[in-house]
Design a protein around this motif. Sequence first.
Motif, PDB file in Angstrom:
ATOM      1  N   SER A   1       0.172  -1.252  -0.040  1.00  0.00           N
ATOM      2  CA  SER A   1      -0.293  -0.213  -0.068  1.00  0.00           C
ATOM      3  C   SER A   1       0.834   1.493  -0.052  1.00  0.00           C
ATOM      4  N   GLN A   2       2.239   1.222   1.052  1.00  0.00           N
ATOM      5  CA  GLN A   2       2.913   2.435   0.352  1.00  0.00           C
ATOM      6  C   GLN A   2       3.396   2.263  -0.829  1.00  0.00           C
ATOM      7  N   GLY A   3       3.513   1.693  -1.989  1.00  0.00           N
ATOM      8  CA  GLY A   3       4.380   1.712  -3.100  1.00  0.00           C
ATOM      9  C   GLY A   3       3.309   2.047  -3.818  1.00  0.00           C
ATOM     10  N   LEU A   4       1.502   2.334  -3.752  1.00  0.00           N
ATOM     11  CA  LEU A   4       0.808   2.529  -4.037  1.00  0.00           C
ATOM     12  C   LEU A   4       0.423   3.986  -3.982  1.00  0.00           C
ATOM     13  N   GLY A   5       1.289   4.276  -2.866  1.00  0.00           N
ATOM     14  CA  GLY A   5       0.735   5.570  -2.571  1.00  0.00           C
ATOM     15  C   GLY A   5       2.030   6.441  -2.996  1.00  0.00           C
TER      16      GLY A   5
ATOM     17  N   ALA B   1       1.643 -12.129  -6.508  1.00  0.00           N
ATOM     18  CA  ALA B   1       0.566 -10.890  -7.026  1.00  0.00           C
ATOM     19  C   ALA B   1       0.846  -9.320  -6.122  1.00  0.00           C
ATOM     20  N   LEU B   2       1.598  -9.927  -4.173  1.00  0.00           N
ATOM     21  CA  LEU B   2       1.582  -8.197  -3.620  1.00  0.00           C
ATOM     22  C   LEU B   2       2.790  -8.046  -4.127  1.00  0.00           C
ATOM     23  N   ALA B   3       4.111  -9.055  -4.550  1.00  0.00           N
ATOM     24  CA  ALA B   3       4.957  -9.332  -4.534  1.00  0.00           C
ATOM     25  C   ALA B   3       5.585  -8.173  -5.877  1.00  0.00           C
ATOM     26  N   VAL B   4       5.092  -8.800  -6.834  1.00  0.00           N
ATOM     27  CA  VAL B   4       5.170  -7.944  -8.196  1.00  0.00           C
ATOM     28  C   VAL B   4       4.443  -6.570  -7.640  1.00  0.00           C
ATOM     29  N   MET B   5       3.198  -5.918  -7.076  1.00  0.00           N
ATOM     30  CA  MET B   5       2.842  -4.743  -6.932  1.00  0.00           C
ATOM     31  C   MET B   5       3.699  -4.039  -6.077  1.00  0.00           C
ATOM     32  N   PHE B   6       4.377  -4.795  -5.082  1.00  0.00           N
ATOM     33  CA  PHE B   6       5.920  -4.078  -3.805  1.00  0.00           C
ATOM     34  C   PHE B   6       6.417  -3.480  -5.120  1.00  0.00           C
ATOM     35  N   PHE B   7       7.031  -4.758  -6.151  1.00  0.00           N
ATOM     36  CA  PHE B   7       7.964  -3.607  -7.036  1.00  0.00           C
ATOM     37  C   PHE B   7       7.632  -2.595  -8.078  1.00  0.00           C
ATOM     38  N   GLY B   8       6.396  -3.429  -8.458  1.00  0.00           N
ATOM     39  CA  GLY B   8       5.695  -2.679  -9.947  1.00  0.00           C
ATOM     40  C   GLY B   8       5.176  -1.152  -9.334  1.00  0.00           C
ATOM     41  N   TYR B   9       4.563  -0.779  -8.089  1.00  0.00           N
ATOM     42  CA  TYR B   9       4.659   0.572  -7.960  1.00  0.00           C
ATOM     43  C   TYR B   9       5.737   0.679  -7.831  1.00  0.00           C
ATOM     44  N   ARG B  10       6.309   0.724  -6.865  1.00  0.00           N
ATOM     45  CA  ARG B  10       7.577   1.625  -6.677  1.00  0.00           C
ATOM     46  C   ARG B  10       8.549   2.115  -8.217  1.00  0.00           C
ATOM     47  N   PHE B  11       8.590   0.843  -8.834  1.00  0.00           N
ATOM     48  CA  PHE B  11       8.950   1.441  -9.831  1.00  0.00           C
ATOM     49  C   PHE B  11       8.459   2.785 -11.280  1.00  0.00           C
ATOM     50  N   LEU B  12       6.914   2.462 -10.704  1.00  0.00           N
ATOM     51  CA  LEU B  12       6.421   3.134 -11.360  1.00  0.00           C
ATOM     52  C   LEU B  12       6.651   4.626 -10.494  1.00  0.00           C
ATOM     53  N   ALA B  13       6.709   4.785  -8.958  1.00  0.00           N
ATOM     54  CA  ALA B  13       6.446   6.052  -9.323  1.00  0.00           C
ATOM     55  C   ALA B  13       8.442   6.365  -9.665  1.00  0.00           C
TER      56      ALA B  13
END
Length: 628
Positions: A504-508, A604-616
Amino acid sequence: MENILSQQQNQYIDHSKMEVIFNNINRPVTLKFENVVYKINLAKEGCFKNSPKSNEEKIILKGVSGIVSPGEMLAILGPSGSGKTTLLTGLGGRLVNGHLKGVIMYNNKTFTNAMNRNTGFVTQDDVLYPHLTVSETLVFTALLRLPKTFTVEEKTTHADAIMSQLGLTKCKDIIVGGPFLRGISGGERKRVSIGQEMLINPSLLFLDEPTSGLDSTTALRIVSTLRDLAKGGRTVVLTIHQPSSRLFYMFKKVLLLSEGNPLYFGRGEDAMEYFSGIGFSPLVAMNPSDFLLDLSNGILSDDPRVLVDTPIEDPASIKKTLVTAFKTNLVENMKEQLQESDVHQVAEKLHEKKFTQWSNTWWQQFSVLFRRGMKERKHESFSSLKVGEVLVVAFLCGLLWWKSNNIQDQVGLMFFYTDFWSFFPLLQAIFTFPQERMMLEKERSSGMYRLSAYFMARTIGDLPMELVLPTIFTVITYWMTGLKPSALNFFSTLFSILYNVLVSQGLGLALGAMIMDQESATVLGSVIILSFTLAGGYFVQHVPWFISWIKYISISQYTYKLLLGSQYSHGETYSCGMNATCLVEDFPTIKTIGLGGKGISMVALAVMFFGYRFLAYVALMRVGVTKK
């Protein structure tokens, strides 16, 4: 005795190195700009939302020329909107948008990374961390900007020397402060900003409105300091709105602008004589800068005692006359100066053969940024308000679910864990990069550090509080609510919550970096998390097929599955009636989610963890990028 001699030798070596930094690290630079034109496109919306846009081009600078040599200080004057800051930013190589045309040369060479490293740029607004002291601000800057060939002690000594040179020693242990935090004075803040740029002993120093908001005495001190820096062989260029007469006569050269047009370029002491020679002469004594600004606004004078030898009264006509006079009387002389510079000036190398893109290694940058971030944000991360908020919610949650052995209540608790620790870290992370945008732009444009070093230091620096609070929350609520008292179940629950927090932090972080507007990012983030919550499998168990795709990108659903798996397993039963037992996996809410597929949820959560931070990270790449 040998120890004393050794210390004296070390002091001598350190002092000699400091002299190298002050005097020999850079070479003098002659700045030359000729026929500089800057245009931007203005997109206009039609009356209706879907109406086509029309592009209108606006010319900000209209053929501005000039030359500034080492030892000289050029003041760019003009009313608001005349193009002063735009010209300064363009000369400093920091214009990103728009179309810049013309010739801008530094020792007969174009702007390069090496030149950027030898250039200081002080913005109009003092972009400083409010909770750092003056000493900490300059020391951290020295650690980042000075070459890695110098030790930490030598860099610290250099920062101390700069504080002494700028008269900041008496306030070195006082925090910088901000609009709502009392700290040093406005003049001291400006000197700290100048000191940050002086740490690299720049050959070329740009300053945007360095006296803005300061009283006349403090402004005089600032300009006197800049004049002394120029006398040391530096080239100083600054914009200034309305200097006093004492300040005006300190400027070696003056460039007067009006709506992007040059009206005068030459020695400051010759300005009044020039305008008198073309028929614009005040008949009473007045501040030269006031008179020049009146002319650049197309106003002769509001004072009836001040007369000029011209019958023109229309502001547009006055400006047109002044522009024509400049082209007639000064342009040819300026061209001669530029040509003489081409003939006699020897292009400086600016250490191009030895130039490396970064002054320090990645690890040095990361460690300094990490320590600086921890010092600046410790008041925020460990604030009593944030800690108190989490503790209140934790005890309230524990009391509401006190020793509950009802499966429906426990399932509801699992989903509350998911929901609360999605919203809380997301809203905290959204503010991370928008709050530091100005600082990031300032430091990145000067080539102070790698973006990756900043990104890692910023995100890792927030982890302690991001992980400590949910851990405390889980410890309190887990035992109060009567969940399974085994170590395996507890640590599985804690792991699931912390995993949810990080994702969730990565999404933020991604939303904040992409939008860079706190209010808009908060609204969007709330909508996204709410959508994830509704599709998480607790509120709606039979989601229509045409919108069921949301659950596959829902942080809530995957976390909820992990939390259920941390408490229940296949074949486990619960009391479902009088002397009746039922399988846990057949409980309606659990049946919808299922107790299997925990591995898929973690992936799935690992993909989101790295994916959101990559977008940031990708979104931040556009911040502070200097146009070369």
